[in-house]
Design a protein around this motif. Structure first.
Motif, PDB file in Angstrom:
ATOM      1  N   THR A  42       0.932  -1.298   0.124  1.00 55.29           N
ATOM      2  CA  THR A  42      -0.055  -0.057   0.051  1.00 55.29           C
ATOM      3  C   THR A  42       0.894   1.144   0.037  1.00 55.29           C
ATOM      4  O   THR A  42       0.611   2.261  -0.801  1.00 55.29           O
ATOM      5  CB  THR A  42      -0.987   0.093   1.093  1.00 55.29           C
ATOM      6  N   THR A  46       0.865   3.883  -3.050  1.00 61.76           N
ATOM      7  CA  THR A  46       0.221   5.489  -2.736  1.00 61.76           C
ATOM      8  C   THR A  46       1.318   6.323  -3.108  1.00 61.76           C
ATOM      9  O   THR A  46       1.216   7.250  -3.401  1.00 61.76           O
ATOM     10  CB  THR A  46      -0.022   5.448  -1.172  1.00 61.76           C
ATOM     11  N   LEU A  50       0.395   5.578  -7.646  1.00 59.27           N
ATOM     12  CA  LEU A  50      -0.566   6.540  -7.476  1.00 59.27           C
ATOM     13  C   LEU A  50      -0.625   7.873  -8.298  1.00 59.27           C
ATOM     14  O   LEU A  50      -1.435   8.414  -8.961  1.00 59.27           O
ATOM     15  CB  LEU A  50      -1.474   6.748  -6.103  1.00 59.27           C
TER      16      LEU A  50
END
Length: 120
Positions: A42, A46, A50
């Motif tokens: 994650t 992120t 992202l």
């Protein structure tokens, strides 16, 4: 010859603070997720992947892109002014500094709140 250009000091400070900012974001995600592998995936998604999803050609997409840590770092180390005739929206130095301050602040406050509620 001494280096006195203000952009050099801004780039040096931004590069020196990139690792601690990312570490605090990872800390906040780690407290929320509480699983090491999922936290690492994650965090990488992120922080690194992202921002590539959002372009700078549309206003809403550029706003989301400018709120990312890597995009803020890129703007802070950029020593030249963006082209005013470009088709995209560019981040500001002040906005990039705010991003550098808000991400770790939110992550640490969230971590403190979650730990106090969950692990008491």
């Amino acid at each position: 010859m001494p280096i006195t250009h203000p952009g050099v000091f801004r780039a040096l400070a931004a590069s020196a603070l990139l690792a601690p900012v990312c570490a605090m974001v990872g800390l906040g995600l780690g407290v929320l997720i509480r699983h090491s592998a999922a936290t690492m995936v994650t965090s990488v998604f992120t922080l690194l992947m992202l921002p590539t999803i959002f372009s700078q050609s549309k206003r809403w997409s550029a706003d989301v892109n400018h709120a990312m840590v890597v995009t803020a770092w890129k703007r802070l180390v950029q020593d030249w002014q963006p082209d005013p005739g470009s088709l995209g929206y560019t981040a500001t130095v002040a906005g990039s500094r705010i991003v550098y301050a808000v991400w770790p602040l939110v992550a640490v406050v969230l971590a403190v709140v979650v730990v106090r509620r969950r692990d008491v």
